[in-house]
Design an enzyme around this catalytic site. Structure first.
Site, short mmCIF file in Angstrom:
data_model
loop_
_atom_site.label_atom_id
_atom_site.label_comp_id
_atom_site.label_asym_id
_atom_site.label_seq_id
_atom_site.Cartn_x
_atom_site.Cartn_y
_atom_site.Cartn_z
CG ASP A 165 -1.73 -1.39 1.21
OD1 ASP A 165 -1.94 -2.30 0.58
OD2 ASP A 165 -2.48 -0.96 2.10
CD GLU A 395 -1.01 -6.07 8.76
OE1 GLU A 395 -1.24 -5.44 9.72
OE2 GLU A 395 -1.45 -6.11 7.60
C1 GLC Z 1 -2.48 -4.40 3.83
C2 GLC Z 1 -1.95 -4.72 2.98
C3 GLC Z 1 -2.49 -5.68 1.88
C4 GLC Z 1 -3.26 -6.23 2.69
C5 GLC Z 1 -4.31 -6.12 3.40
C6 GLC Z 1 -4.84 -7.35 3.86
O1 GLC Z 1 -3.95 -3.71 2.91
O2 GLC Z 1 -1.60 -4.09 2.24
O3 GLC Z 1 -0.88 -6.10 1.17
O4 GLC Z 1 -3.64 -7.75 1.32
O5 GLC Z 1 -3.41 -5.72 4.42
O6 GLC Z 1 -3.79 -8.46 4.95
#
Ligand code: GLC
Length: 422
Positions: A165, A395
Protein backbone atom coordinates in the site's frame (compact mmCIF):
# COMPACT_ATOMS: atom_id res chain seq x y z
CA UNK A 1 5.31 -30.58 23.16
CA UNK A 2 8.44 -29.36 21.36
CA UNK A 3 8.62 -25.69 20.45
CA UNK A 4 7.96 -26.52 16.84
CA UNK A 5 4.85 -28.49 17.70
CA UNK A 6 3.60 -25.56 19.78
CA UNK A 7 4.19 -23.19 16.86
CA UNK A 8 2.34 -25.51 14.49
CA UNK A 9 -0.62 -25.75 16.85
CA UNK A 10 -0.67 -21.97 17.25
CA UNK A 11 -0.65 -21.44 13.48
CA UNK A 12 -3.48 -23.90 12.95
CA UNK A 13 -5.50 -22.25 15.71
CA UNK A 14 -5.00 -18.82 14.16
CA UNK A 15 -6.47 -20.07 10.88
CA UNK A 16 -9.39 -21.63 12.72
CA UNK A 17 -10.05 -18.49 14.78
CA UNK A 18 -9.89 -16.30 11.67
CA UNK A 19 -12.32 -18.54 9.79
CA UNK A 20 -15.66 -16.87 9.17
CA UNK A 21 -18.03 -19.35 7.50
CA UNK A 22 -15.66 -20.56 4.80
CA UNK A 23 -13.39 -17.58 4.25
CA UNK A 24 -10.51 -16.40 6.41
CA UNK A 25 -10.09 -12.82 7.56
CA UNK A 26 -6.44 -11.66 7.58
CA UNK A 27 -7.01 -10.65 11.22
CA UNK A 28 -10.20 -9.67 13.03
CA UNK A 29 -11.17 -5.96 13.36
CA UNK A 30 -8.34 -4.41 11.31
CA UNK A 31 -9.10 -6.47 8.17
CA UNK A 32 -12.52 -8.10 8.72
CA UNK A 33 -13.27 -9.33 5.14
CA UNK A 34 -11.69 -11.64 2.57
CA UNK A 35 -8.65 -10.20 0.76
CA UNK A 36 -7.47 -11.56 -2.59
CA UNK A 37 -3.80 -12.46 -2.14
CA UNK A 38 -4.27 -13.15 1.56
CA UNK A 39 -6.90 -15.76 0.67
CA UNK A 40 -4.54 -17.47 -1.78
CA UNK A 41 -1.61 -17.58 0.66
CA UNK A 42 -3.92 -18.62 3.50
CA UNK A 43 -5.23 -21.55 1.46
CA UNK A 44 -1.67 -22.94 1.43
CA UNK A 45 -1.81 -22.99 5.22
CA UNK A 46 -5.25 -24.62 5.23
CA UNK A 47 -3.78 -27.43 3.09
CA UNK A 48 -1.90 -28.51 6.23
CA UNK A 49 -5.08 -28.49 8.31
CA UNK A 50 -7.98 -29.52 6.09
CA UNK A 51 -7.76 -29.84 2.30
CA UNK A 52 -11.43 -29.30 1.56
CA UNK A 53 -11.36 -26.13 3.68
CA UNK A 54 -8.40 -24.93 1.61
CA UNK A 55 -10.34 -25.40 -1.64
CA UNK A 56 -13.32 -23.63 -0.07
CA UNK A 57 -11.14 -20.57 0.62
CA UNK A 58 -10.49 -20.23 -3.12
CA UNK A 59 -14.13 -20.92 -4.01
CA UNK A 60 -15.25 -18.17 -1.66
CA UNK A 61 -12.78 -15.75 -3.23
CA UNK A 62 -14.04 -16.60 -6.71
CA UNK A 63 -17.61 -15.86 -5.59
CA UNK A 64 -16.63 -12.22 -5.79
CA UNK A 65 -15.32 -12.48 -9.38
CA UNK A 66 -16.74 -9.84 -11.72
CA UNK A 67 -18.42 -10.71 -15.01
CA UNK A 68 -15.42 -9.29 -16.85
CA UNK A 69 -13.14 -11.78 -15.06
CA UNK A 70 -11.60 -9.52 -12.42
CA UNK A 71 -11.10 -11.07 -9.00
CA UNK A 72 -11.39 -8.08 -6.65
CA UNK A 73 -9.00 -7.11 -3.91
CA UNK A 74 -11.60 -7.34 -1.12
CA UNK A 75 -14.78 -9.41 -1.02
CA UNK A 76 -17.21 -7.89 1.50
CA UNK A 77 -19.07 -11.16 2.20
CA UNK A 78 -20.82 -9.78 5.28
CA UNK A 79 -21.16 -6.29 6.75
CA UNK A 80 -18.68 -5.37 9.52
CA UNK A 81 -18.18 -1.83 10.78
CA UNK A 82 -14.55 -1.91 11.94
CA UNK A 83 -13.07 -1.13 8.49
CA UNK A 84 -12.97 1.94 6.26
CA UNK A 85 -13.57 2.36 3.30
CA UNK A 86 -16.33 -0.24 3.19
CA UNK A 87 -18.70 -1.30 0.39
CA UNK A 88 -20.78 1.89 0.50
CA UNK A 89 -17.71 3.99 -0.34
CA UNK A 90 -16.60 1.69 -3.16
CA UNK A 91 -20.12 1.68 -4.59
CA UNK A 92 -19.94 -1.65 -6.43
CA UNK A 93 -23.48 -2.95 -6.83
CA UNK A 94 -22.83 -6.68 -7.40
CA UNK A 95 -24.71 -9.38 -5.44
CA UNK A 96 -21.64 -9.73 -3.25
CA UNK A 97 -20.13 -6.25 -2.76
CA UNK A 98 -16.44 -5.91 -3.55
CA UNK A 99 -13.82 -3.28 -4.23
CA UNK A 100 -13.17 -2.16 -7.82
CA UNK A 101 -9.47 -3.11 -8.12
CA UNK A 102 -7.58 -6.39 -7.90
CA UNK A 103 -4.43 -7.48 -6.05
CA UNK A 104 -1.19 -9.33 -6.92
CA UNK A 105 -2.46 -12.46 -8.72
CA UNK A 106 -0.66 -15.20 -6.84
CA UNK A 107 -3.93 -17.19 -6.93
CA UNK A 108 -3.21 -19.54 -9.85
CA UNK A 109 0.27 -20.36 -8.59
CA UNK A 110 -1.24 -21.32 -5.26
CA UNK A 111 -3.90 -23.47 -6.93
CA UNK A 112 -1.16 -25.29 -8.83
CA UNK A 113 0.74 -25.94 -5.58
CA UNK A 114 -2.45 -27.12 -3.89
CA UNK A 115 -3.20 -29.58 -6.65
CA UNK A 116 0.36 -30.91 -6.47
CA UNK A 117 0.30 -31.27 -2.68
CA UNK A 118 -3.20 -32.67 -2.38
CA UNK A 119 -3.49 -36.07 -0.80
CA UNK A 120 -7.13 -36.23 -1.92
CA UNK A 121 -6.43 -36.24 -5.66
CA UNK A 122 -10.06 -36.82 -6.61
CA UNK A 123 -11.16 -33.72 -4.73
CA UNK A 124 -8.32 -31.69 -6.21
CA UNK A 125 -9.17 -32.75 -9.74
CA UNK A 126 -12.84 -31.91 -9.45
CA UNK A 127 -12.15 -28.53 -7.82
CA UNK A 128 -9.59 -27.71 -10.45
CA UNK A 129 -11.95 -28.59 -13.29
CA UNK A 130 -14.60 -26.28 -11.80
CA UNK A 131 -12.16 -23.44 -11.25
CA UNK A 132 -10.08 -23.49 -14.39
CA UNK A 133 -12.46 -21.42 -16.58
CA UNK A 134 -12.64 -18.78 -13.84
CA UNK A 135 -8.87 -18.66 -13.45
CA UNK A 136 -8.47 -18.32 -17.21
CA UNK A 137 -11.00 -15.46 -17.25
CA UNK A 138 -9.08 -13.75 -14.45
CA UNK A 139 -5.82 -13.81 -16.36
CA UNK A 140 -7.49 -12.79 -19.62
CA UNK A 141 -8.89 -9.83 -17.74
CA UNK A 142 -5.43 -8.76 -16.55
CA UNK A 143 -3.91 -8.71 -20.02
CA UNK A 144 -6.95 -7.33 -21.91
CA UNK A 145 -8.08 -4.77 -19.38
CA UNK A 146 -4.72 -3.63 -18.07
CA UNK A 147 -2.57 -3.88 -21.17
CA UNK A 148 -4.90 -2.93 -24.02
CA UNK A 149 -1.95 -1.68 -26.09
CA UNK A 150 0.00 -4.96 -25.83
CA UNK A 151 3.11 -3.55 -24.23
CA UNK A 152 3.62 -6.74 -22.22
CA UNK A 153 3.29 -4.72 -19.00
CA UNK A 154 -0.03 -4.54 -17.15
CA UNK A 155 -0.85 -1.24 -15.52
CA UNK A 156 -2.03 -0.74 -11.93
CA UNK A 157 -4.48 1.96 -10.81
CA UNK A 158 -4.16 2.09 -7.04
CA UNK A 159 -1.40 1.55 -4.46
CA UNK A 160 -3.80 -0.86 -2.70
CA UNK A 161 -3.78 -2.97 -5.84
CA UNK A 162 -0.05 -3.56 -5.41
CA UNK A 163 -0.71 -5.08 -1.98
CA UNK A 164 2.24 -2.90 -0.89
CA UNK A 165 0.00 0.00 0.00
CA UNK A 166 2.33 2.79 1.12
CA UNK A 167 5.51 1.63 -0.57
CA UNK A 168 7.77 4.62 -1.28
CA UNK A 169 7.82 3.43 -4.90
CA UNK A 170 4.36 5.00 -5.27
CA UNK A 171 5.04 8.29 -3.44
CA UNK A 172 5.64 10.48 -6.45
CA UNK A 173 2.83 9.03 -8.54
CA UNK A 174 0.38 9.26 -5.65
CA UNK A 175 1.38 12.86 -4.87
CA UNK A 176 0.13 13.82 -8.34
CA UNK A 177 -3.37 12.56 -7.44
CA UNK A 178 -5.64 15.25 -5.96
CA UNK A 179 -6.68 14.75 -2.31
CA UNK A 180 -10.37 14.40 -1.40
CA UNK A 181 -11.83 17.57 0.05
CA UNK A 182 -14.16 16.01 2.60
CA UNK A 183 -13.48 14.71 6.09
CA UNK A 184 -13.77 11.04 6.96
CA UNK A 185 -12.84 8.79 9.83
CA UNK A 186 -10.12 6.22 9.31
CA UNK A 187 -10.66 3.05 11.30
CA UNK A 188 -7.19 1.48 10.94
CA UNK A 189 -5.89 3.86 13.60
CA UNK A 190 -8.38 2.42 16.12
CA UNK A 191 -6.48 -0.87 15.89
CA UNK A 192 -2.82 -0.03 15.11
CA UNK A 193 -0.36 2.68 16.15
CA UNK A 194 -0.19 5.57 13.68
CA UNK A 195 3.59 5.30 13.24
CA UNK A 196 3.06 1.87 11.68
CA UNK A 197 0.40 3.08 9.21
CA UNK A 198 0.20 5.30 6.11
CA UNK A 199 0.05 9.09 6.51
CA UNK A 200 -3.15 11.17 6.15
CA UNK A 201 -1.95 12.78 2.88
CA UNK A 202 -1.71 9.31 1.39
CA UNK A 203 -5.17 8.29 2.61
CA UNK A 204 -6.74 11.43 1.08
CA UNK A 205 -5.42 10.31 -2.29
CA UNK A 206 -6.30 6.64 -1.88
CA UNK A 207 -9.89 7.80 -1.43
CA UNK A 208 -9.79 10.14 -4.40
CA UNK A 209 -8.98 7.14 -6.59
CA UNK A 210 -11.79 5.08 -5.05
CA UNK A 211 -14.22 7.90 -5.92
CA UNK A 212 -12.71 8.19 -9.40
CA UNK A 213 -13.46 4.53 -10.21
CA UNK A 214 -17.05 4.94 -8.99
CA UNK A 215 -17.56 8.21 -10.90
CA UNK A 216 -16.20 6.48 -14.03
CA UNK A 217 -18.92 3.82 -13.63
CA UNK A 218 -16.09 1.26 -13.41
CA UNK A 219 -15.71 1.60 -17.18
CA UNK A 220 -12.35 0.07 -18.17
CA UNK A 221 -11.76 2.33 -21.16
CA UNK A 222 -12.57 5.51 -19.27
CA UNK A 223 -10.32 4.48 -16.39
CA UNK A 224 -7.43 3.50 -18.67
CA UNK A 225 -7.67 6.86 -20.41
CA UNK A 226 -8.20 9.17 -17.45
CA UNK A 227 -6.93 7.56 -14.24
CA UNK A 228 -4.62 10.07 -12.52
CA UNK A 229 -2.52 7.21 -11.12
CA UNK A 230 -1.06 4.63 -13.52
CA UNK A 231 2.03 2.61 -12.71
CA UNK A 232 3.91 -0.42 -13.90
CA UNK A 233 4.26 -2.34 -10.66
CA UNK A 234 6.97 -4.99 -10.85
CA UNK A 235 5.34 -6.97 -8.04
CA UNK A 236 2.10 -7.40 -9.97
CA UNK A 237 3.84 -7.88 -13.32
CA UNK A 238 6.13 -10.59 -11.91
CA UNK A 239 3.49 -12.42 -9.89
CA UNK A 240 1.17 -12.39 -12.92
CA UNK A 241 3.91 -13.70 -15.19
CA UNK A 242 4.74 -16.60 -12.89
CA UNK A 243 1.05 -17.41 -12.41
CA UNK A 244 0.40 -17.38 -16.16
CA UNK A 245 3.14 -19.97 -16.62
CA UNK A 246 1.41 -22.03 -13.93
CA UNK A 247 -1.95 -21.54 -15.64
CA UNK A 248 -0.55 -22.82 -18.93
CA UNK A 249 0.77 -25.84 -17.06
CA UNK A 250 -2.66 -26.52 -15.54
CA UNK A 251 -4.40 -26.21 -18.91
CA UNK A 252 -1.91 -28.55 -20.57
CA UNK A 253 -2.24 -31.05 -17.78
CA UNK A 254 -5.98 -31.24 -18.29
CA UNK A 255 -5.57 -31.25 -22.09
CA UNK A 256 -7.94 -28.33 -22.47
CA UNK A 257 -7.99 -24.75 -23.68
CA UNK A 258 -5.43 -25.07 -26.46
CA UNK A 259 -6.31 -21.70 -27.96
CA UNK A 260 -6.01 -19.99 -24.61
CA UNK A 261 -2.63 -21.61 -24.06
CA UNK A 262 -1.37 -20.19 -27.35
CA UNK A 263 -2.68 -16.74 -26.43
CA UNK A 264 -1.18 -16.84 -22.94
CA UNK A 265 2.18 -17.87 -24.41
CA UNK A 266 2.02 -14.76 -26.58
CA UNK A 267 1.41 -12.66 -23.47
CA UNK A 268 4.41 -14.24 -21.75
CA UNK A 269 6.60 -13.40 -24.74
CA UNK A 270 5.40 -9.80 -24.73
CA UNK A 271 6.26 -9.43 -21.03
CA UNK A 272 9.67 -11.05 -21.48
CA UNK A 273 10.43 -8.32 -24.00
CA UNK A 274 8.62 -5.43 -22.25
CA UNK A 275 10.29 -6.01 -18.90
CA UNK A 276 13.62 -4.79 -20.29
CA UNK A 277 12.20 -1.28 -20.57
CA UNK A 278 12.11 -1.31 -16.74
CA UNK A 279 15.79 -2.19 -16.32
CA UNK A 280 18.13 0.54 -15.07
CA UNK A 281 21.86 0.26 -15.65
CA UNK A 282 22.39 3.05 -13.18
CA UNK A 283 20.68 1.13 -10.37
CA UNK A 284 21.61 -2.37 -11.54
CA UNK A 285 18.00 -3.30 -10.96
CA UNK A 286 14.55 -3.33 -12.48
CA UNK A 287 12.50 -0.31 -11.39
CA UNK A 288 8.79 0.48 -11.15
CA UNK A 289 7.57 3.12 -13.57
CA UNK A 290 5.01 5.90 -13.61
CA UNK A 291 3.11 5.40 -16.86
CA UNK A 292 1.82 8.98 -16.96
CA UNK A 293 5.17 10.75 -16.55
CA UNK A 294 7.16 7.83 -18.04
CA UNK A 295 9.60 8.16 -15.12
CA UNK A 296 11.23 5.16 -13.45
CA UNK A 297 11.00 5.21 -9.65
CA UNK A 298 14.51 5.07 -8.16
CA UNK A 299 13.34 3.35 -4.94
CA UNK A 300 14.36 -0.28 -4.53
CA UNK A 301 11.58 -2.30 -2.96
CA UNK A 302 10.92 -6.01 -2.60
CA UNK A 303 8.55 -5.47 -5.54
CA UNK A 304 11.53 -4.75 -7.77
CA UNK A 305 13.27 -7.91 -6.56
CA UNK A 306 10.18 -10.06 -7.24
CA UNK A 307 11.28 -10.13 -10.88
CA UNK A 308 13.47 -13.09 -9.91
CA UNK A 309 10.38 -14.96 -8.64
CA UNK A 310 9.04 -14.80 -12.20
CA UNK A 311 12.47 -15.70 -13.64
CA UNK A 312 12.22 -12.59 -15.78
CA UNK A 313 15.85 -11.53 -15.27
CA UNK A 314 18.32 -12.54 -18.00
CA UNK A 315 21.65 -14.12 -17.02
CA UNK A 316 23.35 -10.77 -17.49
CA UNK A 317 20.75 -8.90 -15.43
CA UNK A 318 21.02 -11.55 -12.73
CA UNK A 319 24.80 -11.02 -12.55
CA UNK A 320 24.10 -7.40 -11.72
CA UNK A 321 21.22 -8.18 -9.35
CA UNK A 322 23.03 -10.79 -7.28
CA UNK A 323 25.38 -8.41 -5.41
CA UNK A 324 22.44 -6.10 -4.73
CA UNK A 325 20.40 -8.98 -3.35
CA UNK A 326 23.26 -9.97 -1.07
CA UNK A 327 23.82 -6.46 0.24
CA UNK A 328 20.10 -6.09 0.82
CA UNK A 329 19.90 -9.35 2.76
CA UNK A 330 22.69 -8.17 5.06
CA UNK A 331 21.85 -4.49 5.34
CA UNK A 332 19.26 -4.87 8.13
CA UNK A 333 19.32 -7.25 11.07
CA UNK A 334 16.43 -9.19 9.56
CA UNK A 335 15.86 -9.64 5.87
CA UNK A 336 14.33 -8.81 3.60
CA UNK A 337 13.33 -5.22 4.29
CA UNK A 338 10.45 -4.17 2.03
CA UNK A 339 12.44 -1.06 1.11
CA UNK A 340 16.21 -1.35 0.71
CA UNK A 341 17.70 0.30 3.80
CA UNK A 342 20.13 2.42 1.75
CA UNK A 343 17.15 4.24 0.17
CA UNK A 344 16.26 7.52 1.81
CA UNK A 345 12.61 6.54 2.29
CA UNK A 346 13.46 3.48 4.40
CA UNK A 347 11.54 3.26 7.72
CA UNK A 348 12.02 -0.08 9.50
CA UNK A 349 8.62 -0.12 11.24
CA UNK A 350 6.23 1.61 8.84
CA UNK A 351 4.20 -0.92 6.90
CA UNK A 352 5.59 -1.28 3.33
CA UNK A 353 8.40 1.27 3.82
CA UNK A 354 10.88 -1.10 5.47
CA UNK A 355 9.46 -3.94 7.56
CA UNK A 356 9.77 -7.63 6.65
CA UNK A 357 6.80 -9.59 5.27
CA UNK A 358 7.12 -13.38 5.37
CA UNK A 359 5.10 -14.20 2.25
CA UNK A 360 7.31 -11.87 0.21
CA UNK A 361 10.42 -13.53 1.65
CA UNK A 362 8.99 -16.86 0.55
CA UNK A 363 8.44 -15.69 -3.03
CA UNK A 364 11.89 -14.14 -3.29
CA UNK A 365 13.40 -17.32 -1.84
CA UNK A 366 11.64 -19.34 -4.55
CA UNK A 367 13.09 -16.93 -7.10
CA UNK A 368 16.58 -17.24 -5.61
CA UNK A 369 16.28 -21.05 -5.77
CA UNK A 370 15.32 -20.92 -9.41
CA UNK A 371 18.58 -19.05 -10.16
CA UNK A 372 20.60 -21.49 -8.05
CA UNK A 373 21.17 -18.98 -5.22
CA UNK A 374 20.77 -21.49 -2.43
CA UNK A 375 22.59 -19.47 0.26
CA UNK A 376 20.42 -16.43 -0.32
CA UNK A 377 17.32 -18.57 -0.27
CA UNK A 378 18.42 -20.27 2.97
CA UNK A 379 19.04 -16.87 4.63
CA UNK A 380 15.53 -15.68 3.69
CA UNK A 381 14.12 -18.81 5.23
CA UNK A 382 16.16 -18.78 8.42
CA UNK A 383 15.49 -15.09 9.08
CA UNK A 384 11.77 -15.69 8.54
CA UNK A 385 11.82 -18.59 10.93
CA UNK A 386 13.72 -16.58 13.54
CA UNK A 387 11.28 -13.68 13.31
CA UNK A 388 8.35 -15.97 13.81
CA UNK A 389 9.90 -17.93 16.64
CA UNK A 390 11.09 -14.88 18.56
CA UNK A 391 8.27 -12.44 17.91
CA UNK A 392 5.10 -14.34 16.97
CA UNK A 393 2.46 -14.35 14.26
CA UNK A 394 2.39 -10.66 13.36
CA UNK A 395 1.32 -9.04 10.11
CA UNK A 396 4.92 -7.88 9.49
CA UNK A 397 8.14 -7.26 11.43
CA UNK A 398 10.47 -4.35 12.12
CA UNK A 399 13.52 -5.13 9.99
CA UNK A 400 15.99 -3.67 12.53
CA UNK A 401 14.60 -5.01 15.81
CA UNK A 402 12.39 -7.85 14.61
CA UNK A 403 9.50 -6.64 16.76
CA UNK A 404 6.11 -7.68 15.35
CA UNK A 405 3.99 -4.86 13.90
CA UNK A 406 0.48 -4.28 12.60
CA UNK A 407 -2.15 -6.93 13.28
CA UNK A 408 -1.47 -9.94 15.52
CA UNK A 409 -2.63 -13.55 14.92
CA UNK A 410 -2.27 -12.89 11.24
CA UNK A 411 -3.53 -15.46 8.74
CA UNK A 412 -0.89 -15.24 6.02
CA UNK A 413 1.95 -15.29 8.51
CA UNK A 414 0.49 -18.47 10.07
CA UNK A 415 -0.13 -19.97 6.63
CA UNK A 416 3.34 -19.26 5.24
CA UNK A 417 4.93 -20.66 8.39
CA UNK A 418 2.91 -23.88 8.02
CA UNK A 419 3.62 -24.12 4.32
CA UNK A 420 7.27 -23.09 4.30
CA UNK A 421 9.20 -23.98 7.41
CA UNK A 422 7.18 -25.52 10.20
C1 GLC B 1 -2.94 -4.43 3.80
C2 GLC B 1 -1.76 -4.92 2.99
C3 GLC B 1 -2.24 -5.83 1.88
C4 GLC B 1 -3.07 -6.95 2.48
C5 GLC B 1 -4.18 -6.43 3.40
C6 GLC B 1 -4.84 -7.52 4.19
O1 GLC B 1 -3.78 -3.62 3.05
O2 GLC B 1 -1.02 -3.87 2.48
O3 GLC B 1 -1.18 -6.35 1.16
O4 GLC B 1 -3.62 -7.73 1.47
O5 GLC B 1 -3.66 -5.51 4.31
O6 GLC B 1 -3.89 -8.26 4.89
Amino acid sequence: MTDKKVLIEQAKNILKRNDVDGYTVPTHDLYPFQWNWDAAITALGWMKVDESRAWLEIEMLLKGQWENGMVPHIIFHKPVDTYFPGPDVWGVKNDIPTTAISQPPVLVSVVKMMSEQATDKGLAESKLAEMLPKLIAYHQWWYNDRDPENTGLVVSYHPWESGMDNSPAWDESLAAVPPVNYTYKRKDLDHVDSDERPHAEQYDRYLYLVDFFKNSNFDSEVIYKNCPYKVYDLGIISILHKATKDLIYLCKQSNTNEQEVTWFNEQLALTEKGINTLWSNEHNSFLNKDVITQKLSPVLTTGTMLVIYAELASAEQMNALKPLLNEWLNETKYCMSSTYAKCEAFEPQRYWRGPVWLHINWMIALGADSYGLSEESAKLKSDSEELLTKFGYFEYFNSETGVGCGGDDFSWTAAIALHWFL
